[in-house]
Motif scaffolding. Structure first.
Motif, short mmCIF file in Angstrom:
data_model
loop_
_atom_site.label_atom_id
_atom_site.label_comp_id
_atom_site.label_asym_id
_atom_site.label_seq_id
_atom_site.Cartn_x
_atom_site.Cartn_y
_atom_site.Cartn_z
N UNK A 42 0.96 -1.20 0.09
CA UNK A 42 0.13 0.19 0.02
C UNK A 42 0.78 1.27 -0.04
N UNK A 43 2.16 1.41 0.72
CA UNK A 43 2.83 2.58 0.61
C UNK A 43 3.59 2.71 -0.77
N UNK A 44 3.91 1.63 -1.21
CA UNK A 44 4.39 1.78 -2.71
C UNK A 44 3.28 2.30 -3.64
N UNK A 45 1.86 1.57 -3.64
CA UNK A 45 0.99 2.23 -4.44
C UNK A 45 0.70 3.60 -3.99
N UNK A 46 0.85 4.09 -2.82
CA UNK A 46 0.64 5.52 -2.70
C UNK A 46 1.77 6.38 -3.27
N UNK A 47 2.70 6.05 -3.06
CA UNK A 47 3.92 6.81 -3.93
C UNK A 47 3.77 6.84 -5.40
N UNK A 48 3.38 5.80 -5.80
CA UNK A 48 3.12 5.80 -7.54
C UNK A 48 1.89 6.53 -7.79
N UNK A 49 0.95 6.55 -6.81
CA UNK A 49 -0.38 7.31 -7.44
C UNK A 49 -0.01 8.83 -7.11
N UNK A 50 0.74 9.23 -6.19
CA UNK A 50 1.07 10.60 -6.12
C UNK A 50 1.91 11.21 -7.11
N UNK A 51 2.87 10.04 -7.74
CA UNK A 51 3.48 10.75 -8.85
C UNK A 51 2.50 10.66 -10.03
N UNK A 52 1.59 10.08 -10.02
CA UNK A 52 0.32 10.09 -11.38
C UNK A 52 -0.32 11.19 -11.15
N UNK A 53 -0.69 11.84 -9.62
CA UNK A 53 -1.67 12.79 -9.55
C UNK A 53 -0.59 14.03 -9.93
N UNK A 54 0.71 14.25 -9.78
CA UNK A 54 1.53 15.00 -9.95
C UNK A 54 1.70 15.28 -11.40
N UNK A 55 1.64 14.27 -12.33
CA UNK A 55 1.80 14.31 -13.64
C UNK A 55 0.36 14.81 -14.24
N UNK A 56 -0.65 14.83 -13.54
CA UNK A 56 -1.91 15.33 -14.15
C UNK A 56 -2.63 14.11 -14.88
N UNK A 57 -2.19 12.98 -14.78
CA UNK A 57 -2.80 12.04 -15.55
C UNK A 57 -4.14 11.43 -15.01
N UNK A 58 -4.98 11.06 -15.93
CA UNK A 58 -6.43 10.54 -15.60
C UNK A 58 -6.31 9.32 -15.43
N UNK A 59 -6.41 8.50 -14.28
CA UNK A 59 -5.91 7.26 -14.15
C UNK A 59 -6.81 6.49 -13.15
N UNK A 60 -6.97 5.29 -13.02
CA UNK A 60 -6.99 4.36 -12.00
C UNK A 60 -5.94 3.28 -11.67
N UNK A 61 -5.78 3.33 -10.28
CA UNK A 61 -4.47 2.29 -9.97
C UNK A 61 -4.79 1.68 -8.75
N UNK A 62 -4.82 0.21 -8.96
CA UNK A 62 -5.28 -0.37 -7.51
C UNK A 62 -4.48 -1.82 -7.41
N UNK A 63 -4.27 -2.30 -6.12
CA UNK A 63 -3.94 -3.64 -5.98
C UNK A 63 -5.26 -4.69 -5.80
N UNK A 64 -4.84 -5.66 -6.85
CA UNK A 64 -6.04 -6.75 -6.78
C UNK A 64 -6.07 -7.42 -5.55
N UNK A 65 -6.96 -7.50 -4.69
CA UNK A 65 -6.61 -8.20 -3.59
C UNK A 65 -6.49 -9.84 -3.85
#
Length: 253
Positions: free
Chosen positions: A184-207
């Motif tokens: 979850x920590x790595x996912x948060x870091x990746x998603x913050x980078x996507x946010x900063x890039x202004x990307x329209x995205x979904x990014x999730x861990x498949x349980x």
């Protein structure tokens, strides 16, 4: 659903490939599908055929064509853990030789080939990929921002190139991560980078999934993971390539 064997001219030779597409005399949106590290084999043909059944022309290249036609390594019908280790030991030098420069040269050729097929309609295309193919899909989308409208990566090291790669994306994005690959920590870091890039995205861990969960010929296969992959991929392609205005669910956890 027709499956056609093809040869794609590249800067370094001819890449063997196949395409799956609807058996109708009309044009369809194009999708470039990058295989996982094991390469082209029956399960990839099944997945391409499934996607083609939803109205897409799906092109699947042999990533390792410089080393011979697919399959470049002998693959068992089912890739268990012992076989996986043996096959990956054989394929790892090929993966290491597949530099970013080669990836981008090949991507130019693949997209040029895809967009000039008589079965492919005008307009943007999509790129999807599995395992290492997920990273190649993101690199391709970033290098062709005016041409690639959607990109998806599944159980792939999509953050390996750092936030600089993500900043080049203009496509709509879905990233489906294996629980065994991504904290979850790595996912948060990746998603913050996507946010900063202004990307329209979904990014999730498949349980409950591990690396390779979409591939039914491996021990990693998860029916749940494969279904969720289709549930995410098909609406993404519909929105980006056919103009549907369906909502983008927020799955960033």
């Amino acid at each position: 659903m027709p499956i056609k064997t093809l040869q794609i001219p590249t800067a370094d030779g001819l890449a063997d490939a196949f395409a799956a597409y609807p058996d109708r005399g009309e044009r369809h949106p194009g999708v470039l599908m990058y295989p996982d590290g094991f390469g082209i084999r029956p399960v990839l043909r099944e997945m391409a055929r499934e996607l083609a059944g939803h109205g897409y022309y799906v092109l699947v290249p042999n990533l390792f064509y410089r080393h011979g036609p697919a399959p470049v390594a002998e693959l068992p019908e089912h890739i268990g853990e012992e076989a996986r280790q043996q096959v990956m030991a054989e394929l790892m030098p090929l993966l290491e030789a597949h530099t970013n420069e080669r990836v981008l040269r090949d991507a130019d050729a693949y997209l040029q080939f895809l967009t000039t097929r008589p079965e492919v309609g005008a307009g943007p295309v999509a790129v999807t990929g599995y395992c290492i193919g997920g990273l190649l899909a993101v690199r391709t989308a970033a290098a062709h921002p005016g041409q690639v409208a959607a990109v998806a990566g599944f159980h792939g090291p999509v953050g390996a190139d750092g936030p600089g790669l993500l900043s080049g994306l203009t496509a709509q994005v879905h990233l489906g991560h294996a629980e065994g690959d991504m904290t979850p920590e790595a996912l948060g870091e990746l998603n913050r980078a996507l946010d900063a890039a202004g990307v329209c995205y979904t990014s999730e861990i498949y349980p409950g999934t591990v690396h390779g969960f979409t591939m039914s010929d491996t021990d990693a296969f998860s029916p749940f993971g494969l279904k969720r992959h289709w549930d995410r991929l098909l609406p993404l392609l519909d929105r980006a390539l056919t103009g549907s205005q369906g909502s983008v669910s927020d799955n960033r956890t």
